[in-house]
Design a protein around this motif. Structure first.
Motif, PDB file in Angstrom:
ATOM      1  N   UNK A 190       0.662  -1.485   0.101  1.00 52.85           N
ATOM      2  CA  UNK A 190       0.162   0.123  -0.088  1.00 52.85           C
ATOM      3  C   UNK A 190       1.007   1.276  -0.118  1.00 52.85           C
ATOM      4  N   UNK A 191       1.834   1.193   0.827  1.00 49.45           N
ATOM      5  CA  UNK A 191       2.765   2.544   0.714  1.00 49.45           C
ATOM      6  C   UNK A 191       3.467   2.668  -0.647  1.00 49.45           C
ATOM      7  N   UNK A 192       3.586   1.602  -1.410  1.00 49.32           N
ATOM      8  CA  UNK A 192       4.166   1.748  -2.709  1.00 49.32           C
ATOM      9  C   UNK A 192       2.993   2.132  -3.821  1.00 49.32           C
ATOM     10  N   UNK A 193       1.775   1.950  -3.237  1.00 52.27           N
ATOM     11  CA  UNK A 193       0.761   2.331  -4.221  1.00 52.27           C
ATOM     12  C   UNK A 193       0.559   3.872  -4.058  1.00 52.27           C
ATOM     13  N   UNK A 235       3.751  12.368  -3.797  1.00 54.53           N
ATOM     14  CA  UNK A 235       3.182  13.699  -3.330  1.00 54.53           C
ATOM     15  C   UNK A 235       2.191  13.747  -2.269  1.00 54.53           C
ATOM     16  N   UNK A 236       1.258  12.603  -2.071  1.00 50.87           N
ATOM     17  CA  UNK A 236       0.388  12.503  -1.135  1.00 50.87           C
ATOM     18  C   UNK A 236       0.530  11.442  -0.128  1.00 50.87           C
ATOM     19  N   UNK A 237       1.665  10.923  -0.003  1.00 52.62           N
ATOM     20  CA  UNK A 237       2.075   9.879   1.021  1.00 52.62           C
ATOM     21  C   UNK A 237       1.660  10.163   2.458  1.00 52.62           C
ATOM     22  N   UNK A 238       1.635  11.214   2.767  1.00 53.91           N
ATOM     23  CA  UNK A 238       1.279  11.626   4.153  1.00 53.91           C
ATOM     24  C   UNK A 238      -0.258  11.288   4.494  1.00 53.91           C
ATOM     25  N   UNK A 239      -1.070  12.054   3.282  1.00 57.84           N
ATOM     26  CA  UNK A 239      -2.365  11.750   3.377  1.00 57.84           C
ATOM     27  C   UNK A 239      -2.768  10.242   3.248  1.00 57.84           C
ATOM     28  N   UNK A 240      -2.300   9.695   2.326  1.00 58.35           N
ATOM     29  CA  UNK A 240      -2.570   8.276   2.085  1.00 58.35           C
ATOM     30  C   UNK A 240      -2.254   7.240   2.960  1.00 58.35           C
ATOM     31  N   UNK A 241      -1.210   7.415   3.733  1.00 54.38           N
ATOM     32  CA  UNK A 241      -0.709   6.621   4.818  1.00 54.38           C
ATOM     33  C   UNK A 241      -1.783   6.818   6.014  1.00 54.38           C
ATOM     34  N   UNK A 265      -4.816   7.718   5.913  1.00 51.70           N
ATOM     35  CA  UNK A 265      -6.260   7.091   5.622  1.00 51.70           C
ATOM     36  C   UNK A 265      -5.833   5.483   5.620  1.00 51.70           C
ATOM     37  N   UNK A 266      -4.939   5.185   5.160  1.00 49.98           N
ATOM     38  CA  UNK A 266      -4.537   3.764   5.310  1.00 49.98           C
ATOM     39  C   UNK A 266      -4.690   3.111   6.664  1.00 49.98           C
ATOM     40  N   UNK A 267      -3.990   4.020   7.652  1.00 56.23           N
ATOM     41  CA  UNK A 267      -3.926   3.653   8.819  1.00 56.23           C
ATOM     42  C   UNK A 267      -5.155   3.729   9.668  1.00 56.23           C
ATOM     43  N   UNK A 268      -6.197   4.185   9.164  1.00 54.17           N
ATOM     44  CA  UNK A 268      -7.522   4.251   9.430  1.00 54.17           C
ATOM     45  C   UNK A 268      -8.047   2.920   9.762  1.00 54.17           C
ATOM     46  N   UNK A 269      -7.492   2.003   8.832  1.00 54.76           N
ATOM     47  CA  UNK A 269      -8.063   0.453   8.761  1.00 54.76           C
ATOM     48  C   UNK A 269      -7.771  -0.104  10.238  1.00 54.76           C
ATOM     49  N   UNK A 270      -6.545   0.319  10.810  1.00 53.18           N
ATOM     50  CA  UNK A 270      -6.090  -0.176  11.896  1.00 53.18           C
ATOM     51  C   UNK A 270      -6.713   0.428  13.094  1.00 53.18           C
ATOM     52  N   UNK A 297       8.972   5.567   5.599  1.00 55.93           N
ATOM     53  CA  UNK A 297       8.910   5.444   3.946  1.00 55.93           C
ATOM     54  C   UNK A 297       9.537   6.591   3.126  1.00 55.93           C
ATOM     55  N   UNK A 298       9.356   7.780   3.780  1.00 53.01           N
ATOM     56  CA  UNK A 298      10.021   8.952   3.135  1.00 53.01           C
ATOM     57  C   UNK A 298      11.382   9.016   2.880  1.00 53.01           C
TER      58      UNK A 298
END
Length: 400
Positions: free
Chosen positions: A123-126, A130-136, A138-143, A323-324
């Motif tokens: 997922x971090x690769x997907x 430019x939107x990595x902070x926002x994307x991760x 949202x992804x971490x909301x699954x946890x 990741x950055x």
């Protein structure tokens, strides 16, 4: 200028895969000690081991998965982990002694570690850089959602159903994890001969990503503080006669994360990590102070709100930072390094803090965690924040 798309099909599938994987974990962790004691008449220490040996299995898996994920293939590793997780979940139905439970819990932890490392890397690769902070975020909301829903559902089923019904729910969750994993499209990374040669042998760099270690240390300390919540909030709430309020603590905690996560993720991408990380440490510290001084339900719930914001930011932005700073072909190692440190912080915390409770009481421990958080903010500045400020200043001067 249009933003690069974040909400792709694979991002959604990956996020749901992680949610169902975490649901399996949290459904079981909340009832495992009670299951061991009620079913096998085990001692409290044996029951505690039945719960914690899962984390040991996950740590072992993460240690090796980060090294092998790019060589085995990210999707192959994910499918392998989810299949093993389903098999281990089915074994709970036929357990007849505590020793077998220990073995299954350890192997289930290994399966979880394999799958969690793989899906986190995928997922971090997907996510667009430019939107990595926002994307991760949202992804971490699954946890976050699994943390809130899993324990609540587990306790509800035990109250009105049975352990067997818990295992049925876990099996459904494991099947959904596997189904989602199959539909995920994963672009594999082809390693160069030089990169393959670099990853041979038993050396530190093949098990840990050194560039991710500074932020991982910081997050491990914050999770050490967080372990005081998941381990001692119930007895503390009983002691201060606030059990009714405590039952809503993690709901408030989760709601605050859900509300604030989109904003904090965008700030990370647009303004850099420091603008959100430093306030997060302060807010987490305030939450611990509120918790230590709680004498009314509203104070306890306010603590949950502050702690939810603080930990939610450190959790998602910490992984985004790891990741950055990591080269693309070592993302698997970066993710495994980050979560190894976090797992150690959560795992060691209850034992260490439990030694202080007879002398300081619960209030003293929570006030102590507020002090540790302040120290952690300074540590963040030394290990990462100061360097991040300098880099941002150089970039701004160059752009000007």
């Amino acid at each position: 200028m249009n933003k690069i798309q974040l909400w792709t099909k694979d991002f959604l599938i990956g996020t749901f895969t992680n949610f169902f994987l975490m649901m399996n974990y949290y459904l079981l962790i909340v009832i495992m000690t009670a299951y061991a004691m009620d079913t096998f008449d085990s001692s409290p220490s044996e029951a505690g081991l039945a719960a914690s040996i899962f984390v040991i299995g996950a740590l072992v898996a993460r240690l090796f998965c980060g090294r092998w994920i790019e060589r085995v293939g990210r999707k192959r590793m994910l499918i392998s982990g989810t299949i093993l997780s389903l098999v281990m979940t089915l074994f709970y139905f036929g357990l007849n002694n505590i020793c077998l439970l220990f073995i299954i819990r350890f192997l289930h932890g290994v399966a979880y570690g394999i799958a969690a490392t793989a899906i986190g890397t995928i997922v971090t690769n997907i996510i667009p850089k430019s939107r990595r902070g926002e994307g991760i975020g949202y992804y971490m909301l699954s946890i976050t959602l699994a943390t809130a829903i899993g324990p609540f559902l587990g306790m509800f089923i035990i109250q009105y159903g049975s352990f067997r019904l818990i295992f049925v729910a876990c099996t459904i969750s494991a099947v959904l994890t596997l189904v989602n994993a199959f539909f995920l499209s994963v672009p594999e990374i082809k390693l160069t001969n030089e990169q393959l040669e670099e990853m041979k042998g038993f050396k530190w760099s093949n098990f840990f990503e050194s560039k991710a270690i500074p932020i991982s240390i910081v997050c491990a300390i914050i999770y050490f503080c967080y372990s005081s919540l998941i381990s001692f909030l119930t007895p503390y709430a009983k002691e201060i006669h606030l059990m009714d309020a405590a039952s809503f603590f993690f709901i408030v905690y989760a709601v605050v994360i859900l509300i604030t996560r989109p904003v904090t993720g965008r700030l990370f991408d647009s303004k850099g990590e420091n603008i959100i990380m430093y306030p997060a440490f302060i807010i987490f510290m305030i939450g611990m102070i509120f918790l230590s001084q709680a004498r009314q339900g509203i104070t306890l719930l306010a603590a949950g709100a502050f702690l939810g914001f603080g930990l939610g930011v450190v959790q998602s932005c910490g992984q985004a930072i790891a990741v950055k700073v990591t080269p693309q072909h070592r993302l698997g190692l970066s993710n495994s390094t980050f979560f190894i440190f976090v797992d150690v912080g959560v795992g060691v915390g209850p034992f260490v803090l439990g030694l202080f409770i007879p002398f300081t009481g619960y209030r003293g421990v929570y006030m102590g965690m507020a002090i540790v958080t302040v120290a952690c903010a300074f540590l963040y500045h030394l290990l990462h924040g100061g360097k991040a400020s300098q880099k941002k200043k150089v970039v701004e001067e160059t752009a000007a």
